[in-house]
Enzyme design. Structure first.
Site, mmCIF file in Angstrom:
data_model
loop_
_atom_site.group_PDB
_atom_site.id
_atom_site.type_symbol
_atom_site.label_atom_id
_atom_site.label_comp_id
_atom_site.label_asym_id
_atom_site.label_seq_id
_atom_site.Cartn_x
_atom_site.Cartn_y
_atom_site.Cartn_z
ATOM 1 N N ASP A 40 -9.730 8.471 -13.304
ATOM 2 C CA ASP A 40 -10.166 9.559 -14.179
ATOM 3 C C ASP A 40 -9.017 10.248 -14.917
ATOM 4 O OD1 ASP A 40 -12.321 10.904 -15.299
ATOM 5 O OD2 ASP A 40 -12.087 12.620 -13.963
ATOM 6 N N LEU A 475 -13.793 -24.051 21.697
ATOM 7 C CA LEU A 475 -13.702 -22.754 22.367
ATOM 8 C C LEU A 475 -12.982 -22.864 23.707
ATOM 9 C CD1 LEU A 475 -17.355 -21.507 21.736
ATOM 10 C CD2 LEU A 475 -15.281 -20.583 20.651
ATOM 11 N N SER A 548 -7.048 -23.687 18.492
ATOM 12 C CA SER A 548 -6.775 -23.778 17.039
ATOM 13 C C SER A 548 -7.985 -23.309 16.227
ATOM 14 C CB SER A 548 -6.372 -25.199 16.639
ATOM 15 O OG SER A 548 -7.241 -26.173 17.157
#
EC number: 2.7.7.4
Length: 635
Positions: A40, A475, A548
């Protein structure tokens, strides 16, 4: 005269006027500039005023503008000039500029392309885009607010990117009753900051985009101001075109122009300098030399090409040259290296991950680059150098980087074309950063590949096997280590030469200094990948068992290997099943908050999209999985 004849005559006169207009503007110089500052501060209003006062608005646009101004309400103002620029619906709704809006206008003396850049900190990356090709920056300051953080940030970025022509436009002077003392205090405050970041000179002026004060001419409201109006300064400021032409010849090759067997040329935009037929030139990074035989354009051959011209250069010799190479004058070539120090402006929502490979694009060159942890981050308010392990959105820092092959470059302060680069995410193709090269690291010149007599083929032939990497991913608790161990035992019984790199074991030695943050996970995999590559050079079959979690790092390791030597093995076990096993008790700790950054709980796992081997542990035993993997490997 008939009606048709009158119409034809009128059309002819209009065509003559258009031709005259085009000829008039053809030979004018072009100034590219940006407007920037905090939210602004009146950037869009100022540009709208420039377009309006330079008569660059068509009647239908003006009518639509007047209607929009009445609709949105502008506190009694007939025209809201900002609406000429704030074209995005989101911007009109929020009252801020989000994207970079480019507009063209012209006066009797010069042509202009202006970029209205966002003021909100969230969109600083857009400001960098607009500033990258600008010759001048108009830094706006709201006279009621003075110098703000975004004022400093944008000034620092403009200077960093190489803009040397700075205009400090103290806007909305009408809202402080054109107070000279307040204006001078703002200018002095800015001068102190500008000096601290290396801005040696700037032109300050009091303006009002709303009222038009000192925009196209002197304002009676500021009789104490004796400097030029904004448009007058924009029309007369000197450009650096002649400076570019005085530099040594450089032309990045965009493409090889070979329409037939009788013609071969190298096309591109001359970045700096001049070149003529007969000049000795060098092709980089190869270093091969030749002479210019012709300079070809669509309008015929040229006796000379200068900075800013797009040409095709033909060489007297059949030298190897392709897209991404750089043609230069033979006796003063640019540098080539693969390790650098650079300033980086991070522009992605996700933080920078040191060690992760990104595409680095510099001119027509595209290479893979790895960024190290920053040396420091810059505080734009104080210019203090802050310790940092990474960079997040809009952060500015200095870091070393390395590339997978030599990059032809010049320091950014000498050549913006051969010194400025962008970083691109390899998976999403999103631009994540912009950067400026400072210099090549001395080690880049001191470290060379040593020729070895015993090749990787000799190593693998001695072992009577083809080297490979079996990259197990999945996992925690999926069964990677168990299956990998069985695979190695089976290969060992078959007299295969193997080595197993297990995630936990590696963290006891090689990677004992790394934690489990995203950045440390990236570095963990990078190091393991380099070790695996050395082992394949020794002719081994390497088996790795690592979570990974990120696709980019698995791709990074794949790219290190020869084609066909990397096999991604996804040990695909559902999270619920892996958590139910929880042999090491890690899931229990993660669920209770004792263990942070645990994959699958509070850190993501990016499953492979197209692995060479997928093992569904809910449908086969570890022994069956090992048999399948060995069978696939030895096909």
């Amino acid at each position: 005269m008939t009606t048709n004849e009158s119409s034809y005559k009128a059309d002819a006169l209009i065509a003559e006027d258009i031709d005259a207009y085009l000829v008039q503007h053809q030979h004018k110089s072009l100034l590219r500039f940006i407007t920037c500052g905090s939210v602004d501060d009146g950037k869009s209003t100022l540009i709208g005023r420039l377009l309006y006062d330079s008569k660059m608005i068509f009647e239908d646009q003006l009518a639509a503008l007047e209607a929009d101004s009445k609709r949105v309400g502008t506190q009694g103002q007939e025209i809201d000039f900002a609406l000429l620029v704030d074209g995005l619906a989101a911007e009109r709704e929020q009252g801020i500029t989000i994207d970079v809006a480019y507009r063209f206008f012209a006066t009797d003396k010069r042509k202009f392309i202006v970029a209205d850049t966002p003021g909100h900190e969230q969109y600083t990356r857009n400001m960098v885009t607009g500033a990258s090709t600008a010759d001048l920056a108009v830094i706006l300051i709201d006279a009621r607010k003075g110098v703000l953080t975004q004022t400093r940030r944008h000034s620092y970025l403009a200077h960093l990117i190489g803009i040397r022509n700075i205009v400090l436009a103290v806007n909305k002077m009408d809202l402080i009753d054109y107070d000279q003392a307040q204006y001078e205090a703002i200018v002095e405050d800015y001068r102190v900051f500008a000096t601290s970041i290396g801005i040696e000179d700037f032109v300050a002026m009091p303006i009002s985009g709303f009222k038009g004060d000192n925009i196209t001419g002197p304002s009676p409201n500021t009789p104490w101001y004796k400097g030029p109006a904004l448009i007058e300064h924009l029309e007369t400021v000197e450009l650096d075109v002649t400076t570019d032409q005085a530099k040594p010849f450089r032309m990045p090759v965009q493409w090889v122009n070979r329409p037939n067997l009788d013609f071969r040329g190298f096309s591109g935009l001359v970045a700096t300098g001049t070149v003529k037929p007969g000049d000795a030139v060098r092709v980089l990074p190869s270093g091969k030399t030749s002479t210019v035989s012709r300079i070809v354009t669509m309008d015929g051959d040229l006796d000379q090409a200068v900075a800013g011209q797009s040409v095709t250069i033909c060489l007297a010799d059949e030298v190897d040259c392709s897209r991404g190479d750089v043609l230069s004058i033979a006796d003063t070539p640019p540098q080539a290296a693969d390790q650098f120090e650079a300033t980086i402006v991070w522009m992605a929502d996700e933080e920078m991950l040191p060690g992760r490979p990104y595409w680095l694009k510099l001119g027509t060159q595209t290479v893979t680059a790895n960024i190290q942890a920053p040396k420091y981050q810059v505080n734009v308010n104080t210019m203090e150098h802050l310790a940092a392990k990474t960079l997040d959105l809009n952060a500015i820092g200095v870091a070393n980087l390395s590339t997978d092959r030599q990059l032809v470059f010049e320091p950014y302060e000498q050549d913006r074309d051969l010194g400025g680069f962008i970083l691109i995410d390899k998976l999403t193709n999103a631009t994540v950063a912009a950067g400026m090269l400072h210099f090549s690291l001395r080690r880049a010149q001191n470290v060379h590949w040593q020729a070895l007599d015993i090749s990787r083929d000799a190593h693998s032939n001695l072992k009577n096997q083809k080297p490979a990497v079996l990259w197990f991913t999945g996992l925690s608790g999926a069964g990677k280590s168990t299956i990998a161990n069985l695979v190695e035992k089976k290969l060992h019984r078959m007299n295969r030469h193997t080595f197993l790199l297990d995630g936990d074991n590696v963290r006891h030695g090689l990677n004992k200094d790394l934690g489990f943050t995203d950045a440390d996970r990236v570095e963990n995999i990078r190091r393991v990948g380099e070790v695996a590559k050395l082992m394949t050079d020794a002719g081994l079959i390497v088996i790795t068992a690592f979570i990974s979690p990120f696709r980019q790092e698995r791709q990074m390791v794949r790219d290190m290997m020869k084609s066909g030597e990397f096999l991604e093995v996804h040990i695909d076990t559902p999270l619920a099943e892996a958590e139910a096993r929880d042999v090491k008790g890690l899931y229990k700790k993660a669920r209770s908050g004792e263990l942070a950054n645990f994959t699958g709980i509070d850190s993501p796992y990016e499953a492979p999209t197209n692995p060479e081997i997928r093992i569904d542990t809910t449908k086969m035993t570890p022994e069956q999985a090992a048999d399948l993997i060995v069978e696939e490997l030895l096909k």
